[in-house]
Motif scaffolding. Structure first.
Motif, PDB file in Angstrom:
ATOM      1  N   LYS A 126       0.837  -1.202   0.000  1.00  0.00           N
ATOM      2  CA  LYS A 126       0.000   0.000   0.000  1.00  0.00           C
ATOM      3  C   LYS A 126       0.877   1.259   0.000  1.00  0.00           C
ATOM      4  O   LYS A 126       1.854   1.343   0.733  1.00  0.00           O
ATOM      5  CB  LYS A 126      -0.910  -0.011   1.224  1.00  0.00           C
ATOM      6  N   SER A 166      -4.798  12.662   3.351  1.00  0.00           N
ATOM      7  CA  SER A 166      -3.997  11.530   2.890  1.00  0.00           C
ATOM      8  C   SER A 166      -4.880  10.612   2.056  1.00  0.00           C
ATOM      9  O   SER A 166      -6.109  10.624   2.189  1.00  0.00           O
ATOM     10  CB  SER A 166      -3.398  10.764   4.064  1.00  0.00           C
ATOM     11  N   THR A 223       0.717   5.419   0.550  1.00  0.00           N
ATOM     12  CA  THR A 223      -0.099   6.499   1.085  1.00  0.00           C
ATOM     13  C   THR A 223       0.530   7.828   0.692  1.00  0.00           C
ATOM     14  O   THR A 223       1.721   8.051   0.918  1.00  0.00           O
ATOM     15  CB  THR A 223      -0.237   6.413   2.621  1.00  0.00           C
ATOM     16  N   TYR A 247       0.524  11.751   1.408  1.00  0.00           N
ATOM     17  CA  TYR A 247       0.186  12.722   2.445  1.00  0.00           C
ATOM     18  C   TYR A 247       0.388  14.106   1.846  1.00  0.00           C
ATOM     19  O   TYR A 247       1.459  14.394   1.303  1.00  0.00           O
ATOM     20  CB  TYR A 247       1.086  12.565   3.666  1.00  0.00           C
ATOM     21  N   SER A 273      -4.617   6.483   0.619  1.00  0.00           N
ATOM     22  CA  SER A 273      -3.895   5.217   0.539  1.00  0.00           C
ATOM     23  C   SER A 273      -4.430   4.405  -0.626  1.00  0.00           C
ATOM     24  O   SER A 273      -5.645   4.291  -0.804  1.00  0.00           O
ATOM     25  CB  SER A 273      -4.057   4.415   1.834  1.00  0.00           C
TER      26      SER A 273
END
Length: 143
Positions: A78, A103, A80, A82, A105
């Motif tokens: 995964k 954020s 993510t 931000y 993901s």
């Protein structure tokens, strides 16, 4: 291509930062600057192995920044993203400034996307003019 933007007509200057991390909180992928005169890549303070894309002084009067992110060629799990945006009244203090963070993901996939998905399909930010409180709603997590 990723777009970081803000809709806040009351600000004199704006700024942004974005980074991409894997589940082990390590940088993943590679950033490509679309407009190097208005954005740059910096190391994190206290986290020198983190790389952020941020605005330059020439890019702080914008309300939108576009960056490119190149995914790694192997499965990193995964990812993510931000992002944060600072809306400043340019008073020389932080009084009246607004900081927005979000954020997103995504599961890693080696498939190639065939169409662009507008952010409105997976995230909602409201109200568009805020002085005290801003809501960020992840529509993918809703039942």
């Amino acid at each position: 291509e990723l777009k970081v933007s803000i809709t806040n007509p009351l600000t004199a200057k704006n700024g942004f930062q974005i980074l991409a991390l894997n589940e082990n909180r390590q940088n993943v992928g590679m950033w490509i600057l679309v407009d190097p005169g208005k954005m740059k890549i910096i190391n994190g303070i206290g986290l020198p192995n983190r790389f952020y894309v941020t605005h330059t002084a020439a890019g702080n009067r914008q309300t939108e920044w576009i960056v490119r992110w190149k995914a790694p060629g192997t499965n990193v799990g995964k990812v993510t993203f931000y992002a944060s945006v600072l809306a400043s009244n340019d008073s020389g203090t932080n009084q009246g400034d607004q900081l927005y963070t979000t954020s997103l993901s995504l599961a890693f996939s080696l498939s190639t996307p065939t169409e662009e998905i507008p952010y409105e399909q997976f995230i909602r930010i409201y109200p568009t003019l805020a002085s005290d409180l801003l809501f960020v709603e992840n529509l993918l997590d809703l039942d």
